[in-house]
Design a protein around this motif. Structure first.
Motif, PDB file in Angstrom:
ATOM      1  N   ILE A   1       0.850  -1.193   0.000  1.00 41.72           N
ATOM      2  CA  ILE A   1       0.000   0.000   0.000  1.00 41.72           C
ATOM      3  C   ILE A   1       0.884   1.240   0.000  1.00 41.72           C
ATOM      4  CG2 ILE A   1      -1.827   1.258   1.182  1.00 41.72           C
ATOM      5  CD1 ILE A   1      -2.557  -1.394   2.562  1.00 41.72           C
ATOM      6  N   ILE A   2       0.589   2.157  -0.905  1.00 36.93           N
ATOM      7  CA  ILE A   2       1.314   3.420  -0.996  1.00 36.93           C
ATOM      8  C   ILE A   2       0.293   4.554  -0.932  1.00 36.93           C
ATOM      9  CG2 ILE A   2       2.864   4.837  -2.384  1.00 36.93           C
ATOM     10  CD1 ILE A   2       3.774   2.201  -3.743  1.00 36.93           C
ATOM     11  N   VAL A   3       0.497   5.489  -0.012  1.00 38.36           N
ATOM     12  CA  VAL A   3      -0.398   6.635   0.165  1.00 38.36           C
ATOM     13  C   VAL A   3       0.397   7.911  -0.092  1.00 38.36           C
ATOM     14  CG1 VAL A   3      -1.875   7.901   1.773  1.00 38.36           C
ATOM     15  CG2 VAL A   3      -1.790   5.388   1.855  1.00 38.36           C
ATOM     16  N   SER A   4      -0.113   8.775  -0.968  1.00 40.63           N
ATOM     17  CA  SER A   4       0.562  10.031  -1.286  1.00 40.63           C
ATOM     18  C   SER A   4      -0.318  11.211  -0.908  1.00 40.63           C
ATOM     19  CB  SER A   4       0.890  10.106  -2.778  1.00 40.63           C
ATOM     20  OG  SER A   4       1.731   9.030  -3.161  1.00 40.63           O
ATOM     21  N   LEU A   5       0.316  12.261  -0.384  1.00 37.92           N
ATOM     22  CA  LEU A   5      -0.367  13.503  -0.055  1.00 37.92           C
ATOM     23  C   LEU A   5       0.168  14.608  -0.935  1.00 37.92           C
ATOM     24  CD1 LEU A   5      -1.023  11.793   2.501  1.00 37.92           C
ATOM     25  CD2 LEU A   5      -0.894  13.898   3.811  1.00 37.92           C
ATOM     26  N   ALA A   6      -0.730  15.469  -1.409  1.00 35.88           N
ATOM     27  CA  ALA A   6      -0.330  16.562  -2.282  1.00 35.88           C
ATOM     28  C   ALA A   6      -1.112  17.817  -1.944  1.00 35.88           C
ATOM     29  CB  ALA A   6      -0.557  16.187  -3.747  1.00 35.88           C
ATOM     30  N   GLU A   7      -0.531  18.940  -2.298  1.00 32.91           N
ATOM     31  CA  GLU A   7      -1.242  20.208  -2.180  1.00 32.91           C
ATOM     32  C   GLU A   7      -2.349  20.259  -3.226  1.00 32.91           C
ATOM     33  OE1 GLU A   7       1.494  23.708  -1.319  1.00 32.91           O
ATOM     34  OE2 GLU A   7       2.808  22.329  -2.393  1.00 32.91           O
ATOM     35  N   ASP A   8      -3.233  21.222  -3.069  1.00 35.81           N
ATOM     36  CA  ASP A   8      -4.351  21.350  -4.007  1.00 35.81           C
ATOM     37  C   ASP A   8      -3.860  21.668  -5.415  1.00 35.81           C
ATOM     38  OD1 ASP A   8      -7.132  21.179  -4.421  1.00 35.81           O
ATOM     39  OD2 ASP A   8      -7.301  23.367  -4.457  1.00 35.81           O
ATOM     40  N   ASN A   9      -2.687  22.310  -5.522  1.00 32.56           N
ATOM     41  CA  ASN A   9      -2.149  22.627  -6.849  1.00 32.56           C
ATOM     42  C   ASN A   9      -1.382  21.473  -7.464  1.00 32.56           C
ATOM     43  OD1 ASN A   9       0.306  22.547  -5.552  1.00 32.56           O
ATOM     44  ND2 ASN A   9       0.715  24.744  -5.713  1.00 32.56           N
ATOM     45  N   GLY A  10      -1.329  20.323  -6.759  1.00 31.26           N
ATOM     46  CA  GLY A  10      -0.673  19.138  -7.285  1.00 31.26           C
ATOM     47  C   GLY A  10       0.739  18.924  -6.798  1.00 31.26           C
ATOM     48  N   GLY A  11       1.299  19.891  -6.085  1.00 28.44           N
ATOM     49  CA  GLY A  11       2.650  19.735  -5.568  1.00 28.44           C
ATOM     50  C   GLY A  11       2.727  18.622  -4.535  1.00 28.44           C
ATOM     51  N   SER A  12       3.670  17.707  -4.725  1.00 24.71           N
ATOM     52  CA  SER A  12       3.781  16.553  -3.831  1.00 24.71           C
ATOM     53  C   SER A  12       4.307  16.966  -2.465  1.00 24.71           C
ATOM     54  CB  SER A  12       4.711  15.520  -4.452  1.00 24.71           C
ATOM     55  OG  SER A  12       4.873  14.410  -3.597  1.00 24.71           O
ATOM     56  N   ILE A  13       3.685  16.407  -1.389  1.00 21.57           N
ATOM     57  CA  ILE A  13       4.139  16.644  -0.022  1.00 21.57           C
ATOM     58  C   ILE A  13       4.932  15.450   0.476  1.00 21.57           C
ATOM     59  CG2 ILE A  13       3.420  17.024   2.361  1.00 21.57           C
ATOM     60  CD1 ILE A  13       0.931  18.427   1.242  1.00 21.57           C
ATOM     61  N   CYS A  14       4.351  14.266   0.375  1.00 24.30           N
ATOM     62  CA  CYS A  14       5.038  13.069   0.847  1.00 24.30           C
ATOM     63  C   CYS A  14       4.391  11.826   0.241  1.00 24.30           C
ATOM     64  CB  CYS A  14       5.019  12.975   2.374  1.00 24.30           C
ATOM     65  SG  CYS A  14       3.360  12.837   3.079  1.00 24.30           S
ATOM     66  N   THR A  15       5.157  10.735   0.251  1.00 22.67           N
ATOM     67  CA  THR A  15       4.673   9.429  -0.179  1.00 22.67           C
ATOM     68  C   THR A  15       4.981   8.436   0.927  1.00 22.67           C
ATOM     69  OG1 THR A  15       5.014   9.971  -2.510  1.00 22.67           O
ATOM     70  CG2 THR A  15       4.797   7.644  -1.945  1.00 22.67           C
ATOM     71  N   LEU A  16       3.962   7.719   1.382  1.00 17.03           N
ATOM     72  CA  LEU A  16       4.080   6.824   2.529  1.00 17.03           C
ATOM     73  C   LEU A  16       3.966   5.377   2.069  1.00 17.03           C
ATOM     74  CD1 LEU A  16       1.531   8.840   4.696  1.00 17.03           C
ATOM     75  CD2 LEU A  16       4.010   9.112   4.681  1.00 17.03           C
TER      76      LEU A  16
ATOM     77  N   LEU B   1      -2.609  32.826   9.357  1.00 12.30           N
ATOM     78  CA  LEU B   1      -1.790  31.771   8.778  1.00 12.30           C
ATOM     79  C   LEU B   1      -2.051  31.741   7.277  1.00 12.30           C
ATOM     80  CD1 LEU B   1      -2.179  28.903  11.412  1.00 12.30           C
ATOM     81  CD2 LEU B   1      -0.292  30.512  11.131  1.00 12.30           C
ATOM     82  N   ARG B   2      -1.118  32.281   6.523  1.00  3.97           N
ATOM     83  CA  ARG B   2      -1.265  32.362   5.076  1.00  3.97           C
ATOM     84  C   ARG B   2      -0.482  31.245   4.415  1.00  3.97           C
ATOM     85  NH1 ARG B   2       0.896  38.071   3.559  1.00  3.97           N
ATOM     86  NH2 ARG B   2       2.646  37.160   4.706  1.00  3.97           N
ATOM     87  N   ARG B   3      -1.100  30.587   3.436  1.00  2.00           N
ATOM     88  CA  ARG B   3      -0.446  29.473   2.755  1.00  2.00           C
ATOM     89  C   ARG B   3       0.837  29.922   2.070  1.00  2.00           C
ATOM     90  NH1 ARG B   3       2.328  26.639   1.477  1.00  2.00           N
ATOM     91  NH2 ARG B   3       2.265  24.669   0.357  1.00  2.00           N
ATOM     92  N   CYS B   4       0.897  31.174   1.626  1.00  2.00           N
ATOM     93  CA  CYS B   4       2.099  31.655   0.944  1.00  2.00           C
ATOM     94  C   CYS B   4       3.297  31.757   1.888  1.00  2.00           C
ATOM     95  CB  CYS B   4       1.831  33.001   0.283  1.00  2.00           C
ATOM     96  SG  CYS B   4       1.385  34.322   1.438  1.00  2.00           S
ATOM     97  N   ASP B   5       3.057  31.682   3.205  1.00  7.34           N
ATOM     98  CA  ASP B   5       4.152  31.765   4.173  1.00  7.34           C
ATOM     99  C   ASP B   5       4.840  30.432   4.410  1.00  7.34           C
ATOM    100  OD1 ASP B   5       3.804  34.482   4.574  1.00  7.34           O
ATOM    101  OD2 ASP B   5       2.341  34.185   6.173  1.00  7.34           O
ATOM    102  N   GLY B   6       4.263  29.354   3.912  1.00  2.94           N
ATOM    103  CA  GLY B   6       4.887  28.055   4.095  1.00  2.94           C
ATOM    104  C   GLY B   6       3.887  26.927   4.021  1.00  2.94           C
ATOM    105  N   LEU B   7       4.378  25.708   4.240  1.00  2.00           N
ATOM    106  CA  LEU B   7       3.540  24.515   4.211  1.00  2.00           C
ATOM    107  C   LEU B   7       3.225  24.004   5.610  1.00  2.00           C
ATOM    108  CD1 LEU B   7       2.204  22.099   2.753  1.00  2.00           C
ATOM    109  CD2 LEU B   7       4.459  21.015   2.701  1.00  2.00           C
ATOM    110  N   LEU B   8       4.211  24.065   6.517  1.00  2.00           N
ATOM    111  CA  LEU B   8       4.047  23.503   7.856  1.00  2.00           C
ATOM    112  C   LEU B   8       4.016  24.599   8.913  1.00  2.00           C
ATOM    113  CD1 LEU B   8       6.587  20.529   7.672  1.00  2.00           C
ATOM    114  CD2 LEU B   8       4.106  20.455   7.331  1.00  2.00           C
ATOM    115  N   TYR B   9       3.081  24.463   9.855  1.00  2.77           N
ATOM    116  CA  TYR B   9       3.002  25.358  11.002  1.00  2.77           C
ATOM    117  C   TYR B   9       3.700  24.644  12.164  1.00  2.77           C
ATOM    118  CZ  TYR B   9       1.062  27.772  15.047  1.00  2.77           C
ATOM    119  OH  TYR B   9       0.908  28.458  16.233  1.00  2.77           O
TER     120      TYR B   9
END
Length: 205
Positions: free
Chosen positions: A105-120, A191-199
């Motif tokens: 099993i492979i699970v991938s997370l991505a931003e709404d614009n399609g940018g990859s965050i991680c693959t588990l 908290l603006r998305r343009c400031d980063g990905l992780l809080y």
């Protein structure tokens, strides 16, 4: 010719875009128009659940397939909306179409614009699903989510064991379900998305 599911790269590199679905052109236009249509076809409800019949962007042999996906928080509540610091449980309901199969099993997370965050990968966490011969319920938990507010998409892949660097794809679900992150913490700034990905809130000394 550039072929990809990475929306960010498509926006950056392309001036014209074609969405191919099951061998047919489903949408033709600018990247923004086609990406918008593609993302609108994906599950983005607040209920945190999607049934197999709603999977529009599916491929693979279907020898083993996902029947349902549920998203739950740390209280076990099914939801598609999460606050910073919540846990995200991804529940997969899997069934074979025929003979028993060993499944990775492979699970991938991505931003709404399609940018990859991680693959588990399941085996990276020491989990190995034994031969699937009947209905199975598998879950994974992401503890203490720290994504900035926005929409995030999940893709699922079921495949065979890797042998000589090759594997068989049983079920591939691209951007099949989404969840929203909202700011539920008492933060003194927006908290603006343009400031980063992780809080992140590290320990300061």
């Amino acid at each position: 010719l550039f072929v990809s599911h990475n929306m960010a790269s498509i926006r950056q590199l392309c001036t014209h875009c074609v969405w191919i679905d099951r061998g047919r052109a489903r949408e033709i236009g600018t990247p923004e128009e086609v990406i918008g249509a593609y993302q609108s076809s994906c599950a983005t409800n607040d209920q945190g659940v999607i049934e197999a019949a709603a999977f529009l962007n599916r491929s693979g042999s279907q020898e083993v397939r996902v029947r349902k996906i549920e998203l739950r928080n740390q209280l076990g509540e099914r939801t598609g909306v999460y606050g910073i610091g919540d846990d995200l449980q991804i529940h997969l309901f899997i069934e074979p179409a025929g003979a028993p199969k060993k499944v990775k099993i492979i699970v991938s997370l991505a931003e709404d614009n399609g940018g990859s965050i991680c693959t588990l990968f399941d085996t990276d966490s020491g989990f190995a699903l034994q031969t699937v011969s009947g209905f199975r319920h598998v879950s994974l938990t992401l503890v203490d989510l720290r994504f900035y507010p926005g929409t995030y998409r999940i893709s699922i892949k079921l495949q065979s064991e890797i042998f000589h660097y090759q594997s068989d794809a049983y079920d591939i679900l691209e951007s099949c379900i989404a969840f929203a992150m909202v700011n539920t913490r008492a933060v003194s700034r927006e908290l603006r998305r343009c400031d980063g990905l992780l809080y992140l809130t590290p320990e300061w000394k």
